[in-house]
Design a protein around this motif. Structure first.
Motif, PDB file in Angstrom:
ATOM      1  N   ALA A   1      44.317  68.701  82.397  1.00  0.00           N
ATOM      2  CA  ALA A   1      43.987  69.983  83.008  1.00  0.00           C
ATOM      3  C   ALA A   1      45.189  70.924  83.009  1.00  0.00           C
ATOM      4  O   ALA A   1      45.059  72.120  82.721  1.00  0.00           O
TER       5      ALA A   1
ATOM      6  N   VAL B   1      44.920  70.511  90.505  1.00  0.00           N
ATOM      7  CA  VAL B   1      43.782  69.610  90.310  1.00  0.00           C
ATOM      8  C   VAL B   1      43.422  69.017  91.664  1.00  0.00           C
ATOM      9  O   VAL B   1      44.285  68.469  92.360  1.00  0.00           O
TER      10      VAL B   1
ATOM     11  N   VAL C   1      44.403  78.827  88.670  1.00  0.00           N
ATOM     12  CA  VAL C   1      43.228  78.018  88.344  1.00  0.00           C
ATOM     13  C   VAL C   1      43.314  76.638  88.990  1.00  0.00           C
ATOM     14  O   VAL C   1      44.335  75.944  88.873  1.00  0.00           O
ATOM     15  N   THR C   2      42.226  76.245  89.633  1.00  0.00           N
ATOM     16  CA  THR C   2      42.100  74.920  90.241  1.00  0.00           C
ATOM     17  C   THR C   2      40.946  74.178  89.590  1.00  0.00           C
ATOM     18  O   THR C   2      39.818  74.693  89.541  1.00  0.00           O
ATOM     19  N   LEU C   3      41.214  72.991  89.074  1.00  0.00           N
ATOM     20  CA  LEU C   3      40.146  72.141  88.560  1.00  0.00           C
ATOM     21  C   LEU C   3      39.669  71.210  89.658  1.00  0.00           C
ATOM     22  O   LEU C   3      40.467  70.530  90.303  1.00  0.00           O
TER      23      LEU C   3
ATOM     24  N   ALA D   1      45.405  74.813  83.875  1.00  0.00           N
ATOM     25  CA  ALA D   1      45.150  74.713  85.311  1.00  0.00           C
ATOM     26  C   ALA D   1      46.478  74.671  86.073  1.00  0.00           C
ATOM     27  O   ALA D   1      47.470  74.131  85.578  1.00  0.00           O
ATOM     28  N   ASP D   2      46.465  75.232  87.270  1.00  0.00           N
ATOM     29  CA  ASP D   2      47.637  75.184  88.144  1.00  0.00           C
ATOM     30  C   ASP D   2      47.549  74.040  89.148  1.00  0.00           C
ATOM     31  O   ASP D   2      48.570  73.528  89.600  1.00  0.00           O
TER      32      ASP D   2
ATOM     33  N   ILE E   1      38.867  76.983  82.040  1.00  0.00           N
ATOM     34  CA  ILE E   1      40.279  76.916  82.418  1.00  0.00           C
ATOM     35  C   ILE E   1      41.113  77.796  81.488  1.00  0.00           C
ATOM     36  O   ILE E   1      41.952  78.580  81.934  1.00  0.00           O
TER      37      ILE E   1
ATOM     38  N   HIS F   1      42.992  81.186  82.896  1.00  0.00           N
ATOM     39  CA  HIS F   1      44.452  81.204  82.795  1.00  0.00           C
ATOM     40  C   HIS F   1      44.922  82.417  81.982  1.00  0.00           C
ATOM     41  O   HIS F   1      45.857  83.124  82.386  1.00  0.00           O
TER      42      HIS F   1
END
Length: 352
Positions: free
Chosen positions: A215, A223, A202-204, A220-221, A192, A196
């Motif tokens: 996250a 979740v 970013v997706t978790l 992360a953007d 992540i 970034h």
């Protein structure tokens, strides 16, 4: 003459680590000797100590190592006494096969020499890792640590860091890329941070609700709960690259459907077998691929460390004494750490 060392070793499978005295080789012309300051604790250490993987006992684990140069061989040019230095998962390779010549020593056709649980290519000595007070390594496999990085928090970069950085670089992640990360642990939290910093969205993916705030703090953007069909459907056909850090068998089918055309699902965890059977339709109909990635070569690992220096990236760690390593393994087995244990090797001095 040999260099005397002390560390913590496992003597047999499922036996606790304890104090162990041993000898390292005397310096070769191209070797450096350094005092180990910090060593990260990796899941692979746990697997070797417990006997999950083939292990040569006694085993001194540790391949996320940082320290200070203490002595150098007569032909060493890249390091001087007092320099900060790091060593990762390998300490040698054949140096003449095509992967080695292309700075991909991790894919050495003869097999790279691992930092521990291996044998020296020249004298067949057993290799002992960084849960110890010193290390001896060829300067060709030693790395420089940027001055601005906290050494303890930098230690896990040598495995968790490069394991996730390498596939992101190989698959050209950059500004505008859409990256998925499966799993929020030692590897996932680094993936992540790197994605970034590279400019990606970013997706978790996680099975565990409640990780959203962690996250987002990491970079992360979004979740997505991977067991929620509605959430998974909402991001179908959108991602360019997924870094899957989960080290056990799990269903990949749902993740494949979140990839766009020419998307890549990259496995960095070692999985015995992929279950259930993968259907080819998501691959064929979207020209998607399932790939794997190991660590990085020495050149790329140095690039990663320099990138971390430029962006002030280190791991989130919990610092422990070497005397607490067995409890740390037990906690790690149930994912009770955010996100990497690091051993303060000065604690070894307390041992009589």
């Amino acid at each position: 003459m040999p260099i005397f060392s002390r560390g913590y070793a496992a003597r047999a499978a499922n036996q606790p680590l304890s104090l162990f005295s041993f000898e390292r080789r005397d310096l070769r012309d191209d070797d450096i000797e350094f005092d180990v300051l910090y060593c990260g604790v990796c899941h692979s250490d746990y697997h070797h100590v417990t006997g999950d993987w083939k292990t040569n006992y006694p085993c001194v684990p540790g391949h996320e190592i940082v320290g200070i140069v203490k002595n150098i061989g007569s032909k060493v040019t890249r390091f001087a006494i007092g320099d900060k230095v790091a060593v990762g998962c390998m300490v040698d390779s054949c140096r003449h096969c095509q992967p080695c010549l292309n700075q991909l020593q991790q894919y050495c056709e003869e097999g790279s020499t691992l930092t521990y649980n291996d044998t020296d290519r020249i004298d067949d000595r057993p290799m002992f890792g960084g849960y110890s007070d010193n290390m001896v390594v060829s300067e060709a496999f030693a790395l420089r640590v940027p001055a601005n990085l906290d050494l303890a928090a930098a230690a896990p970069l040598l495995c968790a860091g490069i394991t996730t950085y390498s596939p992101l670089r190989h698959w050209n992640v950059g500004k505008g890329s859409k990256v998925g990360v499966v799993g929020l642990g030692g590897l996932g939290h680094m993936a992540i941070k790197f994605a970034h910093a590279m400019g990606a969205e970013v997706t978790l993916f996680t099975r565990s609700p409640g990780k959203e705030q962690d996250a987002l703090k990491l970079g992360a953007d979004h979740v997505v709960i991977s067991t929620d069909k509605q959430q998974m459907s909402a991001i179908a056909n959108t991602l360019d690259v997924i870094i899957d850090t989960v080290p056990y068998s799990h269903d990949l089918q749902g993740y494949l459907r979140t990839l766009g055309i020419d998307g890549h699902l990259v496995l960095v965890g070692l999985i015995d077998k992929i279950e259930p059977t993968i259907h080819s339709a998501p691959l064929v109909l979207g020209r998607r691929s399932i790939a794997g990635s190991l660590i990085g070569g020495i050149e790329e690992t140095q690039e990663m460390l320099d990138f971390c220096g430029q962006h002030n990236i280190v791991s989130d760690i919990e610092l422990i004494a070497i005397q607490d390593i067995n409890q740390a393994f037990e906690r790690m087995s149930r994912s009770d750490v955010k996100y990497r244990f690091v051993i303060d090797m000065s604690s070894l001095k307390k041992e009589s």
